[in-house]
Scaffold this active site. Structure first.
Site, short mmCIF file in Angstrom:
data_model
loop_
_atom_site.label_atom_id
_atom_site.label_comp_id
_atom_site.label_asym_id
_atom_site.label_seq_id
_atom_site.Cartn_x
_atom_site.Cartn_y
_atom_site.Cartn_z
NE ARG A 66 -3.82 -0.24 2.23
CZ ARG A 66 -4.83 -0.47 3.08
NH1 ARG A 66 -5.16 0.44 3.97
NH2 ARG A 66 -5.49 -1.61 3.04
CB SER A 163 -9.01 0.00 2.57
OG SER A 163 -10.04 -0.15 3.51
CG ASP A 322 -14.05 0.78 4.04
OD1 ASP A 322 -14.90 -0.06 3.69
OD2 ASP A 322 -12.87 0.48 4.31
CG ASP A 324 -12.07 -1.91 0.86
OD1 ASP A 324 -12.44 -1.10 1.74
OD2 ASP A 324 -11.26 -2.82 1.08
NE ARG A 327 -10.98 -0.25 7.55
CZ ARG A 327 -10.01 -0.06 8.45
NH1 ARG A 327 -10.29 0.56 9.58
NH2 ARG A 327 -8.78 -0.47 8.22
CD GLU A 424 -8.07 -4.67 14.08
OE1 GLU A 424 -7.07 -5.10 14.69
OE2 GLU A 424 -8.14 -4.64 12.85
#
Length: 614
Positions: A66, A163, A322, A324, A327, A424
């Protein structure tokens, strides 16, 4: 070519190495834009800029690759992607040969600049080598990739996405044959294989061969239909669907210019809810024109348009993904005050913990709860641990990141346990073992059922959250971060913390020992004074910084660096028993301690740290 002025042999060697890298880039790169960028810098003798992007390389690590899209080995571009794919192919041939020959791999991409092209370049390299590739023919959500790896038995999966990162970034996310993100030592083995296969083959650039290629399959329809059945419909109890239809709520939804709208539109038809999508953010747009950061975790700055459209649709609940769609975020308007509350990831974790446990018991009323597990990362709320102790199911925490969570879930399933929730605090939720990663779309489906039930009973989400904390005790968090664009400063900050009280002596407390530290776990060095021999039992990595302090009043705080962004993060939680009812005192204590820790340990003013602003 580049000229470096200096008489020292070291300077001369550096000049020679840099010139060699410039010549190499100009020889290998067939993308005219990035090739011209390097040539222009060389012609202008921009030595420092060239050193930054050619003498270092973007490393294969957390979530694969990334970084910023630009020319050079330190950035994301065509040449780096080709080198990565060539090395990854060799790794799979050596380590996943049977699955690679049988089912190849699956590849998807989001709506960012270059995503489709990099997916095509990767596909080109694999089909040229004679392997089958399931290349999604249109924008995909990230959860489709781990789902498809498991569904088709592929050797691996690749998702080209960054992302929720800023628009100038992109990434290359890799899944193993088990459908979970890769973990060590796979990442190091892939990195080594990339370094052994740097020279691009001429065939690697020829994406035109993909047109009607017999080894290229578009799995979109089949994967979507299967996802809707096994991930969504089988997860939602028929009673919930009836409740959704009866209550008839309209949810405001935003995919934040990402890929979530198409699958979410299909999902809501299955679960019987209605959504009103923010029109300006409905379609994928790589420039994310309406938001500063395309990340619903940023709060109000990313949801301003959602608030406006919720008012137009008389909607009290906002659901967000989000870009992609891995989340999931939620906001709710207080029916009494009219104010909006954006739920934190930890608060959503508490709500999901309650709801997934109720759902499990509804599907399996006679199943023993001691065969159930929930999982959270070590920086997330311990509310699931508290629930587990009271309800009789099991809980375990892992290192930060769904690569650890997903692989732990697979291990527990092999041992005969039902893993019903993983979460998470960074608004990531895994509610179904068919997708061994966070999945914002299935999370949306399950959570909407909870909301319908609450509203059907005259409650709001915040009322249920209050009930949960009244029953299990306050679990109050204060999480944030600082930006720091100079890695040496971050290294110095953590070195200082490890020598705070003298050489190799960590801090003993804060505010002149008003609050004392009772245990320390350093997962960078492997030190943990709460374990036998002071050795940590969780995996240790010297590649990132991560220290957890436990205070005598029950505060847990973890200080760590980000694996994908230039940030120093902190995660804190003060856990109280149900007997403690004064929320204001708990909140005041937490805020006082966090402020002191940040000031004393980070020295933000001295180190030029830029605090998060929302």
């Amino acid at each position: 070519m580049v000229e470096i002025i200096g008489s020292a042999k070291e300077d001369q060697k550096m000049a020679g190495d840099l010139n060699q890298k410039v010549e190499e880039w100009l020889r290998w790169d067939k993308n005219p834009k990035t090739r011209d960028e390097i040539k222009k810098l060389a012609d202008q003798n921009q030595t420092k800029d060239l050193e930054k992007i050619l003498m270092k390389r973007v490393a294969f690590g957390t979530a694969g690759l990334r970084g910023k899209m630009a020319a050079g080995y330190a950035c994301m571009n065509d040449l780096v992607i080709i080198q990565t794919a060539q090395g990854f192919l060799k790794y799979l041939e050596q380590n996943r040969a049977a699955a690679l020959k049988a089912e190849g791999l699956v590849i998807g991409y989001d709506g960012r600049h270059n995503s489709k092209r990099w997916a095509q370049l990767t596909t080109t390299i694999f089909v040229t080598a004679g392997y089958k590739v399931r290349l999604f023919g249109d924008y995909a959500i990230t959860p489709f990739i781990p789902f498809s790896v498991k569904k088709y038995g592929c050797a691996s999966g690749v998702m080209v996405t960054a992302s929720h990162n800023p628009k100038d970034d992109n990434g290359y996310k890799v899944y193993d044959c088990n459908g979970a993100q890769i973990v060590p030592p796979c990442d190091r083995m892939i990195q080594n294989s990339i370094m052994e296969n740097l020279e691009p083959k001429d065939s690697s650039w020829k994406v035109e061969i993909l047109q009607n290629h017999p080894l290229v399959i578009d799995p979109m329809k089949d994967a979507l239909d299967s996802y809707l059945k096994t991930v969504i419909q089988d997860m939602i109890h028929p009673d919930y669907i009836e409740c959704n239809k009866k209550v008839g709520l309209t949810f405001t939804y935003t995919p934040l210019h990402g890929t979530g709208y198409m699958p979410v539109e299909k999902v809501v038809q299955v679960v019987g809810i209605k959504i009103a999508t923010v029109p300006e953010q409905k379609e994928p747009d790589p420039d994310f024109p309406t938001v500063k950061f395309p990340n619903p975790e940023e709060g109000k700055s990313s949801l301003d348009l959602s608030f406006k459209h919720a008012a137009l649709n008389n909607s009290s609940v906002i659901l967000a993904n989000d870009p992609d769609a891995d989340r999931f975020a939620v906001a709710e308007k207080n029916n009494k005050t009219g104010e909006w509350k954006i739920f934190t990831g930890n608060e959503l974790g508490a709500l999901f913990g309650y709801w997934t446990f109720q759902t499990y018991k509804k599907f399996k009323p006679n199943a023993p709860v001691n065969k159930v597990y929930m999982i959270a990362s070590t920086v997330s709320s311990m509310i699931l641990k508290t629930m587990a102790k009271r309800e009789g199911f099991n809980f375990v925490d892992t290192l930060t990141g769904f690569k650890w969570i997903g692989n732990k879930a697979l291990q527990l399933e092999k041992e005969g346990f039902d893993v019903i929730l993983c979460f998470e605090e960074a608004i990531g939720f895994m509610c179904n073992s068919k997708v061994t990663d966070k999945d914002g779309v299935s999370a949306l489906a399950l959570f909407s059922c909870l909301v319908s039930q609450l509203y059907g009973n005259g409650q709001q989400i915040v009322d249920k959250l209050t009930e949960i904390y009244d029953y299990y005790g306050f679990h109050m968090s204060n999480n944030s971060y600082y930006f720091c664009h100079e890695p040496p400063k971050i290294t110095a900050i953590f070195k200082r913390i490890r020598n705070f009280g003298g050489k190799d002596k960590y801090p003993s407390g804060i505010l002149n020992n008003k609050y004392k530290i009772v245990s320390i776990r350093d997962l960078t060095t492997g030190y943990d004074n709460s374990q036998p021999g002071n050795r940590a039992i969780l995996p240790v990595s010297c590649q990132s910084e991560m220290i957890t302090f436990v205070f005598d009043n029950g505060l847990f705080i973890t200080l760590r660096t980000s694996g994908t962004e230039p940030k120093v993060k902190y995660y804190s939680e003060l856990c109280m028993s149900p007997d403690v009812k004064d929320k204001a005192v708990v909140e005041s204590t937490l805020n006082e301690m966090v402020a002191a820790i940040c000031q004393e340990f980070f020295e933000p003013d001295k180190n030029g740290l830029i605090p998060q602003t929302r």
